[in-house]
Design an enzyme around this catalytic site. Sequence first.
Site, PDB file in Angstrom:
ATOM      1  N   ASP A  78     -10.721  16.280  -7.433  1.00  8.79           N
ATOM      2  CA  ASP A  78     -11.976  16.131  -6.697  1.00  8.79           C
ATOM      3  C   ASP A  78     -12.851  15.007  -7.255  1.00  8.79           C
ATOM      4  O   ASP A  78     -12.758  14.654  -8.431  1.00  8.79           O
ATOM      5  CB  ASP A  78     -12.788  17.424  -6.780  1.00  8.79           C
ATOM      6  CG  ASP A  78     -12.297  18.491  -5.822  1.00  8.79           C
ATOM      7  OD1 ASP A  78     -11.187  18.344  -5.285  1.00  8.79           O
ATOM      8  OD2 ASP A  78     -13.020  19.481  -5.635  1.00  8.79           O
ATOM      9  N   HIS A 223     -10.460  17.409 -11.837  1.00  7.57           N
ATOM     10  CA  HIS A 223     -11.363  16.304 -11.503  1.00  7.57           C
ATOM     11  C   HIS A 223     -10.871  15.032 -12.199  1.00  7.57           C
ATOM     12  O   HIS A 223     -10.888  14.969 -13.430  1.00  7.57           O
ATOM     13  CB  HIS A 223     -12.797  16.624 -11.939  1.00  7.57           C
ATOM     14  CG  HIS A 223     -13.381  17.807 -11.233  1.00  7.57           C
ATOM     15  ND1 HIS A 223     -13.081  19.108 -11.597  1.00  7.57           N
ATOM     16  CD2 HIS A 223     -14.231  17.880 -10.177  1.00  7.57           C
ATOM     17  CE1 HIS A 223     -13.737  19.937 -10.798  1.00  7.57           C
ATOM     18  NE2 HIS A 223     -14.427  19.231  -9.924  1.00  7.57           N
TER      19      HIS A 223
END
Length: 273
Positions: A78, A223
């Site tokens: 993400d 992430h």
Amino acid sequence: MTAYRVSLRAVTAGLAASVLLFGVGCATGAGAFDAPRAAPVRHVHEGDESPAGDGRGPRALAYSPLCRTAKCIALTFDDGPGPYTARLLDILGREGVRATFFLVGDKPVHTYPDLVRRIAAQGHAIGNHTWTHPVLTGLPEAETLRQLALTQSALQRLTGVRPTLMRPPKGLTDARVTDAARALGLAQILWNVTATDYHHTTTELVRKLVLERARPGGVVLLHDVLKWTVPAVPGIITGLRAAGYTLVTVPQLYEDMRPGEQYPVWATAAGHG
């Protein structure tokens, strides 16, 4: 849905002038990537009630034909692209793994357009993570549509492919967000495995937590904008393979993903995304 269709037309009508023009890249991949085994037996997993509190009850979840017997898991990243994404793409390419990237349309995509093209060219799946990463459940419906529609346009201009996946920031969604996603043809992708790498800031701990929490049919939240996460990926891949997992993209994991629906339906939506 009528109101949403009207809102969508109004929002998208003004997008062309406000989105920067990007070049169009190739969305085809190359190389020997993990390929899940086909299986003739249909397997349906019963999901729990939606974690988002949108009042939509439990429903059946079907894995793709490829993942009905293979022990599949999907790595997702993400908030990028960012300064560590190129290194991640090097790792994934070397290991022969395809992942799923949920990209933020404003500064990340504008800053690293070549990385967006490279993500697509390497055969990874690309999803919409909104324009500026707001909590969508706190926005007016027109702004929710704008956040998603702007990013759709930017990603399509860069890759030549319109995304069919979105991840609501922080995993927070409701009936209005669901309707907006459905209007734009986007399935909502949550997660059921996380190393909470936004809190755990050592590479070894991120690797350890992913391997401890991995599950068949898992969607792993990571992430690529965190400097300690990307170095954990080689060990995560090695450990997952040693445990018998086949690494796939989100579209490879599920059968017939429908716009607006949530996958996985038993995900825990608390936390950052």
